[in-house]
Write an enzyme that holds these catalytic residues in place. Structure first.
Site, PDB file in Angstrom:
ATOM      1  N   LYS A 173     -11.946  -0.627  -0.931  1.00 19.69           N
ATOM      2  CA  LYS A 173     -11.150   0.039  -1.963  1.00 19.69           C
ATOM      3  C   LYS A 173     -11.876  -0.083  -3.310  1.00 19.69           C
ATOM      4  O   LYS A 173     -12.763   0.725  -3.593  1.00 19.69           O
ATOM      5  CB  LYS A 173      -9.737  -0.514  -1.948  1.00 19.69           C
ATOM      6  CG  LYS A 173      -9.166  -0.398  -0.505  1.00 19.69           C
ATOM      7  CD  LYS A 173      -7.760  -0.826  -0.341  1.00 19.69           C
ATOM      8  CE  LYS A 173      -7.388  -1.023   1.120  1.00 19.69           C
ATOM      9  NZ  LYS A 173      -7.485   0.166   1.974  1.00 19.69           N
TER      10      LYS A 173
ATOM     11  N   SER B 244       0.798  -1.231   0.000  1.00 21.72           N
ATOM     12  CA  SER B 244       0.000   0.000   0.000  1.00 21.72           C
ATOM     13  C   SER B 244       0.826   1.274   0.000  1.00 21.72           C
ATOM     14  O   SER B 244       0.313   2.332  -0.320  1.00 21.72           O
ATOM     15  CB  SER B 244      -0.946  -0.005   1.196  1.00 21.72           C
ATOM     16  OG  SER B 244      -0.222  -0.132   2.393  1.00 21.72           O
TER      17      SER B 244
ATOM     18  N   HIS C 107      -5.370  -4.208  -2.145  1.00 21.46           N
ATOM     19  CA  HIS C 107      -5.187  -3.160  -3.149  1.00 21.46           C
ATOM     20  C   HIS C 107      -5.140  -3.700  -4.574  1.00 21.46           C
ATOM     21  O   HIS C 107      -5.037  -2.928  -5.520  1.00 21.46           O
ATOM     22  CB  HIS C 107      -3.904  -2.370  -2.871  1.00 21.46           C
ATOM     23  CG  HIS C 107      -3.973  -1.553  -1.628  1.00 21.46           C
ATOM     24  ND1 HIS C 107      -4.452  -0.263  -1.595  1.00 21.46           N
ATOM     25  CD2 HIS C 107      -3.650  -1.858  -0.345  1.00 21.46           C
ATOM     26  CE1 HIS C 107      -4.409   0.191  -0.360  1.00 21.46           C
ATOM     27  NE2 HIS C 107      -3.925  -0.750   0.422  1.00 21.46           N
TER      28      HIS C 107
HETATM   29  C1  LIG Z   1      -2.905  -4.548   2.718  1.00 20.25           C
HETATM   30  C2  LIG Z   1      -4.124  -4.154   3.492  1.00 20.25           C
HETATM   31  N1  LIG Z   1      -4.809  -5.086   4.161  1.00 20.25           N
HETATM   32  C3  LIG Z   1      -5.907  -4.767   4.863  1.00 20.25           C
HETATM   33  C4  LIG Z   1      -6.374  -3.472   4.934  1.00 20.25           C
HETATM   34  C5  LIG Z   1      -7.559  -3.167   5.803  1.00 20.25           C
HETATM   35  O1  LIG Z   1      -8.696  -2.945   5.089  1.00 20.25           O
HETATM   36  P1  LIG Z   1      -9.958  -2.182   5.693  1.00 20.25           P
HETATM   37  O2  LIG Z   1      -9.768  -0.745   5.412  1.00 20.25           O
HETATM   38  O3  LIG Z   1     -11.106  -2.780   4.967  1.00 20.25           O
HETATM   39  O4  LIG Z   1     -10.028  -2.462   7.150  1.00 20.25           O
HETATM   40  C6  LIG Z   1      -5.707  -2.479   4.209  1.00 20.25           C
HETATM   41  C7  LIG Z   1      -6.166  -1.085   4.131  1.00 20.25           C
HETATM   42  O5  LIG Z   1      -6.526  -0.378   4.954  1.00 20.25           O
HETATM   43  C8  LIG Z   1      -4.537  -2.818   3.496  1.00 20.25           C
HETATM   44  O6  LIG Z   1      -3.836  -1.873   2.864  1.00 20.25           O
END
Ligand SMILES: Cc1ncc(COP(=O)(O)O)c(C=O)c1O
Lengths: 410, 91
Positions: free
Chosen positions: A244, A185, A213
């Site tokens: 996302k 990310s 992502h």
């Molecule tokens: C790699 C990764 N896993 C999990 C998440 C968590 O997702 P969420 O925003 O749905 O809690 C994110 C982003 O926030 C992320 O970048």
């Protein structure tokens, strides 16, 4: 001494950050106008940091499904699926996701964060081993901490280092679960998944890929890095988020392993939290359909990503190694990054400021995330703005300060 | 037998100590006196990321992996050497 005294160093750092201008951790949007525009401090602002990869947050069909669901089924479920039962929508979303990924099982969680928390802490038990990429997302680290398995990190995107660590674990009892991400990310780089899958096969481990992502972004059908790399059969568990590409909130895990459903009565971050409301479920199912039936969204996203990544690179900025919808510019230091970010916001461009220790290699980053919904004019506006401020700050070659460009409208 | 293995233990320990000192000094901008009591975060001003990277370099040198919960327990240079000693002995 207050119970909050331990945060004194953090408070100092935060105060310093805020003293430059806007507070990057509590930006308030007066209004959101579209997937790519909002209003900040009374100014129309282009949104280039929302992870809204396909721009589906304002898709009229998704909104309609959501409205219908809230009217028919109410605003919330007011409880967990274990205690209060599932709605039809929860089950339907799970079977649609399983079908989309060509797997038999799916569990939906209330956020992507909780999906990692729940899956990692429950799959890997006391005797087992989690082997995670060192640059993993906070939710992966926290999932490791919640469980009882032994956790080892390998060097970011380094299959040889992974192999070395697997070899050291070879004689130890317990199952081994390797954890990587489809797109990381912060810098937008992808795991070398074919090589990692080869290590997995050779060492008899399980493999989990967090496609947070990369869902809707990579692969012919948008199934993520595993599809793009042609190794879906080697990936035992796919974790993802609805927050996302699917434009809502929630998380999931799909798998083909026998007995997966036992996790529903063992996984605490699934059992002890309220389930997603019907409106969210309904828009997510519809967004999944949109994502499947409109591959043109992915093409547009890729073209926008190329334009921004290529444009910033051509200007002389240090961008990430791969073209991806996450385009991060590394600036020489924290102070420059903070000032640059403030200037961008003042001129009508919002993106993410990412500072150490949340970033790899202590980089100070201006992190953009491109959307299929961005117009070419909006991408070019961002490029012109980066050029003007970059020259003024002496960060890139070129003539002195240009006039700042006027905000483009979609 | 006991005497022999004690000698061997000590030499492994010395080797580990030398590696820790080598990797620590590679990380610090200028030489600082380091003892077993030196607190890695407080006295040397390393953040958690720097500690992680420094541990990875040591892992390479010793051909071991240090689990995250074991890293979290470490406060001083002496703690680190003891932890590495134990892990190396377990093989
Ligand atoms: C790699 C990764 N896993 C999990 C998440 C968590 O997702 P969420 O925003 O749905 O809690 C994110 C982003 O926030 C992320 O970048």
């Amino acid at each position: 001494m207050s119970i909050l005294a331990k945060f004194a160093p953090l408070r100092d750092a935060y105060e310093k950050l805020k003293s430059v201008g806007y507070d990057p951790f509590s930006i308030k949007f007066d209004a959101i106008l579209s997937p790519t525009e909002g209003v900040v401090n009374g100014r129309r602002t282009i949104l280039l940091g929302t992870n809204n990869y396909l721009g589906l947050t304002y898709d009229p069909t998704c909104i309609r499904k959501s409205v219908e669901a809230v009217e028919a089924q109410g605003t919330g479920t007011t409880g967990s699926r274990i205690a209060n039962g599932s709605y039809d929508g929860h089950k339907r979303l799970e079977s649609e996701l399983a079908r989309y990924f060509g797997r038999r099982h799916c569990m939906v969680f209330s956020t992507g964060y909780q999906a990692n928390l729940g899956i990692l802490s429950t799959l890997a038990g006391r005797e087992d081993h989690l082997i995670i990429d060192a640059d993993s997302h906070a939710s992966i680290y926290d999932g490791c901490r919640l469980g009882h398995a032994e956790v080892v990190r390998f060097r970011h995107n380094d299959p040889d280092d992974l192999y070395k660590r697997m070899r050291r674990l070879a004689d130890k009892p317990g199952e081994k679960l390797i954890v990587v991400e489809g797109i990381y990310s912060m810098l937008g780089d992808s795991a070398p998944l074919a090589e990692i899958a080869a290590v997995k096969r050779e060492t008899g481990a399980y493999l989990l890929v967090d496609e947070a992502h990369s869902l809707g972004v990579l692969g012919e059908n948008g199934r993520g890095l595993a599809e793009a790399a042609g190794v879906e059969a080697d990936v035992d568990f796919v974790v993802g988020t609805f927050s996302k590409s699917l434009g809502s909130v929630g998380g999931f895990c799909v798998a083909d392993i026998d007995g997966f459903d036992m996790l529903r009565v063992a996984c605490r971050p699934y059992m002890f939290t309220a389930s997603l409301p019907p409106s969210v479920i309904a828009s997510t199912i519809q967004a999944l359909h949109q994502m499947e039936s409109r591959p043109g969204l992915r093409t547009r996203l890729r073209n926008n990503a190329k334009r921004l990544h290529g444009g910033l690179g051509a200007l002389g900025f240090q961008v990430g190694p791969e073209v991806s919808p996450i385009v991060s510019v590394a600036l020489p230091d924290r102070e420059t990054a903070i000032m640059f970010w403030n200037r961008l916001l003042n001129a009508g461009l919002y993106l993410n400021l990412a500072l150490p220790p949340a970033t790899p290699n202590n980089h100070s980053l201006l992190r953009s995330s491109v959307s299929a919904a961005h117009s070419t004019a909006q991408i070019d506006f961002a490029l012109d703005l980066f050029a003007a401020i970059g020259r003024e700050f002496g960060l890139i070659p070129g003539a002195g300060a240009d006039a700042l460009p006027q905000a483009a409208t979609a | 037998m006991g005497g022999l293995s004690a000698v061997k233990m000590e030499s492994v320990s010395d080797q580990i100590r030398a590696i820790v000192l080598k990797q620590l000094s590679a990380l610090l901008p200028e030489p600082v006196p380091i003892s077993d009591q030196t607190n890695i975060v407080r006295d040397l001003g390393l953040d958690s990321l720097a500690v992680m990277d420094f541990v990875m370099a040591i892992e390479d040198d010793l051909d071991i992996s240090v689990p995250l919960d074991r890293i979290a327990e470490v406060e001083t240079v002496g703690d680190l050497i003891r932890t590495l000693d134990e892990l190396k002995a377990q093989g």
